[in-house]
Design a protein around this motif. Structure first.
Motif, PDB file in Angstrom:
ATOM      1  N   GLU A  73      -6.387  15.134  18.409  1.00  0.00           N
ATOM      2  CA  GLU A  73      -6.907  16.489  18.322  1.00  0.00           C
ATOM      3  C   GLU A  73      -8.399  16.508  17.969  1.00  0.00           C
ATOM      4  OE1 GLU A  73      -3.902  15.645  17.246  1.00  0.00           O
ATOM      5  OE2 GLU A  73      -2.806  16.868  18.665  1.00  0.00           O
ATOM      6  N   GLN A  74      -8.916  15.364  17.533  1.00  0.00           N
ATOM      7  CA  GLN A  74     -10.316  15.315  17.142  1.00  0.00           C
ATOM      8  C   GLN A  74     -11.240  15.014  18.320  1.00  0.00           C
ATOM      9  OE1 GLN A  74     -11.012  12.895  13.674  1.00  0.00           O
ATOM     10  NE2 GLN A  74      -8.971  13.257  12.901  1.00  0.00           N
ATOM     11  N   HIS A  75     -10.694  14.879  19.500  1.00  0.00           N
ATOM     12  CA  HIS A  75     -11.550  14.595  20.658  1.00  0.00           C
ATOM     13  C   HIS A  75     -12.661  15.630  20.805  1.00  0.00           C
ATOM     14  CE1 HIS A  75      -8.665  11.805  23.058  1.00  0.00           C
ATOM     15  NE2 HIS A  75      -8.950  11.373  21.857  1.00  0.00           N
ATOM     16  N   ILE A  76     -12.342  16.877  20.546  1.00  0.00           N
ATOM     17  CA  ILE A  76     -13.347  17.915  20.715  1.00  0.00           C
ATOM     18  C   ILE A  76     -14.403  17.851  19.608  1.00  0.00           C
ATOM     19  CG2 ILE A  76     -11.828  19.495  21.959  1.00  0.00           C
ATOM     20  CD1 ILE A  76     -11.380  20.976  19.318  1.00  0.00           C
ATOM     21  N   ARG A  77     -14.137  17.063  18.554  1.00  0.00           N
ATOM     22  CA  ARG A  77     -15.090  16.961  17.460  1.00  0.00           C
ATOM     23  C   ARG A  77     -16.123  15.863  17.732  1.00  0.00           C
ATOM     24  NH1 ARG A  77     -12.118  16.270  11.984  1.00  0.00           N
ATOM     25  NH2 ARG A  77     -14.195  16.789  11.220  1.00  0.00           N
ATOM     26  N   ARG A  78     -15.821  15.006  18.681  1.00  0.00           N
ATOM     27  CA  ARG A  78     -16.733  13.935  19.083  1.00  0.00           C
ATOM     28  C   ARG A  78     -17.214  13.104  17.903  1.00  0.00           C
ATOM     29  NH1 ARG A  78     -19.968  16.169  24.389  1.00  0.00           N
ATOM     30  NH2 ARG A  78     -18.155  17.127  25.368  1.00  0.00           N
ATOM     31  N   GLU A  79     -18.512  13.177  17.566  1.00  0.00           N
ATOM     32  CA  GLU A  79     -19.064  12.296  16.546  1.00  0.00           C
ATOM     33  C   GLU A  79     -18.497  12.570  15.157  1.00  0.00           C
ATOM     34  OE1 GLU A  79     -21.620  15.923  16.696  1.00  0.00           O
ATOM     35  OE2 GLU A  79     -20.829  14.517  18.184  1.00  0.00           O
ATOM     36  N   LYS A  80     -17.842  13.717  14.948  1.00  0.00           N
ATOM     37  CA  LYS A  80     -17.250  14.027  13.643  1.00  0.00           C
ATOM     38  C   LYS A  80     -15.831  13.475  13.501  1.00  0.00           C
ATOM     39  CE  LYS A  80     -19.946  18.261  12.903  1.00  0.00           C
ATOM     40  NZ  LYS A  80     -19.887  19.712  12.636  1.00  0.00           N
ATOM     41  N   ALA A  81     -15.274  12.945  14.576  1.00  0.00           N
ATOM     42  CA  ALA A  81     -13.917  12.413  14.526  1.00  0.00           C
ATOM     43  C   ALA A  81     -13.881  11.140  13.684  1.00  0.00           C
ATOM     44  CB  ALA A  81     -13.419  12.111  15.935  1.00  0.00           C
ATOM     45  N   THR A  82     -12.764  10.874  13.028  1.00  0.00           N
ATOM     46  CA  THR A  82     -12.653   9.675  12.197  1.00  0.00           C
ATOM     47  C   THR A  82     -12.528   8.419  13.033  1.00  0.00           C
ATOM     48  OG1 THR A  82     -10.257   9.958  12.068  1.00  0.00           O
ATOM     49  CG2 THR A  82     -11.570  10.914  10.305  1.00  0.00           C
ATOM     50  N   SER A  83     -12.092   8.541  14.288  1.00  0.00           N
ATOM     51  CA  SER A  83     -11.871   7.355  15.096  1.00  0.00           C
ATOM     52  C   SER A  83     -11.811   7.725  16.566  1.00  0.00           C
ATOM     53  CB  SER A  83     -10.552   6.686  14.691  1.00  0.00           C
ATOM     54  OG  SER A  83     -10.204   5.669  15.599  1.00  0.00           O
ATOM     55  N   ASN A  84     -12.135   6.755  17.423  1.00  0.00           N
ATOM     56  CA  ASN A  84     -11.923   6.973  18.855  1.00  0.00           C
ATOM     57  C   ASN A  84     -10.609   6.348  19.303  1.00  0.00           C
ATOM     58  OD1 ASN A  84     -12.477   4.281  18.798  1.00  0.00           O
ATOM     59  ND2 ASN A  84     -14.161   4.325  20.257  1.00  0.00           N
ATOM     60  N   ILE A  85      -9.848   5.790  18.369  1.00  0.00           N
ATOM     61  CA  ILE A  85      -8.508   5.301  18.682  1.00  0.00           C
ATOM     62  C   ILE A  85      -7.542   6.455  18.453  1.00  0.00           C
ATOM     63  CG2 ILE A  85      -6.671   3.761  17.949  1.00  0.00           C
ATOM     64  CD1 ILE A  85      -8.688   1.637  17.417  1.00  0.00           C
ATOM     65  N   CYS A  86      -6.951   6.925  19.525  1.00  0.00           N
ATOM     66  CA  CYS A  86      -6.159   8.151  19.409  1.00  0.00           C
ATOM     67  C   CYS A  86      -4.700   7.924  19.789  1.00  0.00           C
ATOM     68  CB  CYS A  86      -6.769   9.248  20.297  1.00  0.00           C
ATOM     69  SG  CYS A  86      -6.919   8.759  22.018  1.00  0.00           S
ATOM     70  N   THR A  87      -4.282   6.670  19.880  1.00  0.00           N
ATOM     71  CA  THR A  87      -2.895   6.401  20.238  1.00  0.00           C
ATOM     72  C   THR A  87      -2.387   5.261  19.370  1.00  0.00           C
ATOM     73  OG1 THR A  87      -1.410   5.926  22.082  1.00  0.00           O
ATOM     74  CG2 THR A  87      -3.525   4.788  22.087  1.00  0.00           C
ATOM     75  N   ASN A  88      -1.293   4.638  19.757  1.00  0.00           N
ATOM     76  CA  ASN A  88      -0.764   3.500  19.013  1.00  0.00           C
ATOM     77  C   ASN A  88      -0.017   2.572  19.963  1.00  0.00           C
ATOM     78  OD1 ASN A  88       1.349   5.728  18.915  1.00  0.00           O
ATOM     79  ND2 ASN A  88       2.550   3.971  18.274  1.00  0.00           N
ATOM     80  N   SER A  89       0.196   1.346  19.533  1.00  0.00           N
ATOM     81  CA  SER A  89       0.914   0.367  20.370  1.00  0.00           C
ATOM     82  C   SER A  89       2.412   0.591  20.201  1.00  0.00           C
ATOM     83  CB  SER A  89       0.510  -1.052  19.975  1.00  0.00           C
ATOM     84  OG  SER A  89      -0.872  -1.252  20.151  1.00  0.00           O
ATOM     85  N   MET A 111       0.835  -1.192   0.000  1.00  0.00           N
ATOM     86  CA  MET A 111       0.000   0.000   0.000  1.00  0.00           C
ATOM     87  C   MET A 111       0.875   1.249   0.000  1.00  0.00           C
ATOM     88  SD  MET A 111      -2.852  -1.483  -0.162  1.00  0.00           S
ATOM     89  CE  MET A 111      -4.067  -0.181   0.036  1.00  0.00           C
ATOM     90  N   GLU A 112       0.235   2.409  -0.115  1.00  0.00           N
ATOM     91  CA  GLU A 112       0.977   3.664  -0.244  1.00  0.00           C
ATOM     92  C   GLU A 112       1.265   4.328   1.093  1.00  0.00           C
ATOM     93  OE1 GLU A 112      -0.941   4.732  -4.625  1.00  0.00           O
ATOM     94  OE2 GLU A 112      -1.751   5.657  -2.812  1.00  0.00           O
ATOM     95  N   VAL A 113       0.344   4.199   2.049  1.00  0.00           N
ATOM     96  CA  VAL A 113       0.552   4.828   3.356  1.00  0.00           C
ATOM     97  C   VAL A 113       0.101   3.867   4.444  1.00  0.00           C
ATOM     98  CG1 VAL A 113       0.303   7.202   2.544  1.00  0.00           C
ATOM     99  CG2 VAL A 113      -1.727   5.939   3.278  1.00  0.00           C
ATOM    100  N   ALA A 114       0.669   4.034   5.630  1.00  0.00           N
ATOM    101  CA  ALA A 114       0.276   3.249   6.801  1.00  0.00           C
ATOM    102  C   ALA A 114       0.297   4.157   8.014  1.00  0.00           C
ATOM    103  CB  ALA A 114       1.226   2.066   7.009  1.00  0.00           C
ATOM    104  N   ASN A 115      -0.481   3.812   9.022  1.00  0.00           N
ATOM    105  CA  ASN A 115      -0.453   4.623  10.240  1.00  0.00           C
ATOM    106  C   ASN A 115       0.570   4.051  11.224  1.00  0.00           C
ATOM    107  OD1 ASN A 115      -1.650   2.500  11.644  1.00  0.00           O
ATOM    108  ND2 ASN A 115      -3.681   3.429  11.704  1.00  0.00           N
ATOM    109  N   ALA A 116       0.648   4.672  12.396  1.00  0.00           N
ATOM    110  CA  ALA A 116       1.676   4.303  13.371  1.00  0.00           C
ATOM    111  C   ALA A 116       1.245   3.142  14.258  1.00  0.00           C
ATOM    112  CB  ALA A 116       2.038   5.520  14.230  1.00  0.00           C
ATOM    113  N   SER A 117       0.266   2.374  13.823  1.00  0.00           N
ATOM    114  CA  SER A 117      -0.249   1.144  14.445  1.00  0.00           C
ATOM    115  C   SER A 117      -1.569   1.382  15.141  1.00  0.00           C
ATOM    116  CB  SER A 117       0.744   0.494  15.415  1.00  0.00           C
ATOM    117  OG  SER A 117       0.696   1.102  16.696  1.00  0.00           O
ATOM    118  N   MET A 118      -2.287   0.274  15.354  1.00  0.00           N
ATOM    119  CA  MET A 118      -3.537   0.250  16.085  1.00  0.00           C
ATOM    120  C   MET A 118      -3.349  -0.656  17.298  1.00  0.00           C
ATOM    121  SD  MET A 118      -5.301   2.120  13.925  1.00  0.00           S
ATOM    122  CE  MET A 118      -7.060   1.920  14.105  1.00  0.00           C
ATOM    123  N   TYR A 119      -4.430  -0.834  18.065  1.00  0.00           N
ATOM    124  CA  TYR A 119      -4.314  -1.660  19.271  1.00  0.00           C
ATOM    125  C   TYR A 119      -4.030  -3.123  18.922  1.00  0.00           C
ATOM    126  CZ  TYR A 119      -6.261   2.339  21.747  1.00  0.00           C
ATOM    127  OH  TYR A 119      -6.477   3.583  22.264  1.00  0.00           O
TER     128      TYR A 119
END
Length: 451
Positions: free
Chosen positions: A316-332, A126-134
């Motif tokens: 940074e999307q915590h204040i957006r609540r339901e408009k945020a793309t995810s509730n996962i805001c960290t990485n393993s 793939m072209e991009v990856a994030n810094a991991s999920m849980y």
């Protein structure tokens, strides 16, 4: 903060402050007939040494994966992890590091995340990856939600070969978010067929989720599924639970997948009784702003020197609540670092060799098991894991073989207890750590149990 029991004076002051006479007054809303009238039937307090002895005795009942022939997989795999990995992740600058929001003091952590992302992108095609999920299961569920956002549709089609626990996480999150799930029934005796998957994709489909190698070990060619999904303007989400397999099979991205997710435990991370693990998440560049989790990026500072920053982060999307793309805001972070160190030690050639060793180990075991009367290998193709049909319930066979010092695999009935037609099926995994002696012990024990 002190950690000391409260005194009677402390308790009296607290009760007086909130305006009640006694502790019982705090529970007046609970009907008396459902209140306990005595202490629970639990052991009294023990000394520290007594607790250590008790817990030590309980821990001794566990069978260490490396102490017996071990053929259990089904989403978590025993591989050799070089001592270098554990040594490096225990360095204080890595072990104690937290969220890298201040790039001027966290360049090492940010660069490690950047290298991790690069490795995952290359691994998945793939072209991009994030810094991991849980973990892999939450990554799969987040991928479904991402597809819904991008397609503006609400129905996900889940192939029958998806790991039951991944399926459960997807269904749970979809239920809470009000999205529809069409989950196809598992058919291990025809696990490589894609016709049923193709038939389930229609104009209302947001995404189709396919695992390869599947929970039953079958390899799935994704091309036809990707073509049908794209024809209906839906996404193909490719899932994997065994990251080492990507060293041998064509990357899902090259087969047309739009999002690739899975579990990275196999590389750099031991079994550790089920976690913590590290979820991998990769997609195409044009979808990056809908990708959950954080992304570390490369830049230059005011003097033109190479540096790293958090390019995207859902925190940074915590204040957006339901408009945020995810509730996962960290990485393993630490598990991702272990993955990166091990992958760096292997390199491309090393990963391909490791994958070849895994496949060879599985082929040897499958060939040996076919000589056992009453045993049938169901797969037409596999990497390092396959499913066998037994003449007895698989759960009984596994327990009997454990008594003989062999961990035989995972009975499908453990994760699908309501499917009577699957009670005779056993998912078996073989990796580079299994020796010829291990395989011989497996065959001998199985023959005795089935006799």
């Amino acid at each position: 903060m002190r950690y000391l029991p409260l005194t009677e004076t402390d308790r009296a002051d607290m009760l007086a402050r909130i305006g009640v006479e006694g502790i019982d007054d705090l529970f007046v809303d609970i009907p008396k007939d459902v209140r306990l009238d005595s202490l629970l039937d639990l052991p009294k307090a023990m000394s520290e040494m007594a607790v250590e002895r008790t817990l030590g005795a309980m821990a001794a009942k566990n069978v260490a994966a490396g102490s017996v022939p071990f053929f259990l997989g089904a989403g978590a795999y025993r591989h050799h992890v070089p001592a270098t990995v554990d040594h490096l992740i225990q360095r204080s600058e890595f072990l104690t590091s937290y969220t890298p929001y201040q790039p001027e003091i966290t360049q090492g952590t940010l660069q490690a995340l950047f290298e991790f992302q690069t490795q995952v992108a290359n691994l998945t095609g793939m072209e991009v990856a994030n810094a991991s999920m849980y973990d892999g299961s939450t990554a799969a569920a987040e991928a479904v939600l991402m597809a819904h956002r991008l397609t503006k549709r609400t129905k996900a089609v889940l192939a029958g070969g998806i790991h039951p626990q991944y399926r459960a996480v997807i269904e749970n999150l979809s239920h809470m978010s009000g999205h529809e799930v069409t989950a196809l029934a598992a058919n291990p005796r025809n696990a490589g067929s894609v016709e049923e998957i193709l038939a389930a994709i229609d104009e209302e489909t947001s995404c189709v989720v396919v695992q390869t190698p599947s929970f039953y070990g079958e390899l799935i060619d994704l091309r036809a599924i990707a073509e049908k999904a794209h024809e209906k303007k839906a996404f193909l989400i490719a899932v994997f639970t065994e990251a080492v397999a990507l060293g041998a099979i064509e990357p899902p991205g090259a087969q047309g997948a739009d999002i690739v997710v899975g579990e990275g435990q196999s590389i750099g991370n031991p079994l550790t009784f089920g976690g913590p693990y590290v979820g991998l998440f990769a997609t195409r560049q044009k979808f990056i702003r809908q990708m959950p989790g954080r992304v570390a990026g490369e830049t230059v500072d005011a003097e033109g020197r190479r540096g790293f920053v958090l390019t995207l982060s859902t925190r940074e999307q915590h204040i957006r609540r339901e408009k945020a793309t995810s509730n996962i805001c960290t990485n393993s972070g630490l598990c991702a670092l272990a993955f990166t160190i091990h992958m760096t030690l292997l390199g491309e050639a090393g990963l391909k060799k490791l994958a070849l060793l895994n496949h060879q180990a599985a082929v040897k075991l499958a060939t040996a098991l076919e000589s056992v009367p009453g045993v049938e290998v169901l797969n037409t193709s596999f990497f390092n894991e396959f499913t066998i049909a037994l003449p007895k319930p698989a759960a009984e066979v596994v327990e009997a073989m454990a008594q003989k010092g062999v961990i035989a695999g995972l009975p499908v009935s453990r994760l699908k207890p309501h499917r009577d037609d699957l009670k005779d099926l056993l998912v078996v995994a073989a990796t580079e750590v299994n020796t010829d002696e291990d395989r011989s012990a497996y065959v001998a024990a199985l023959k005795e149990v089935l006799a």
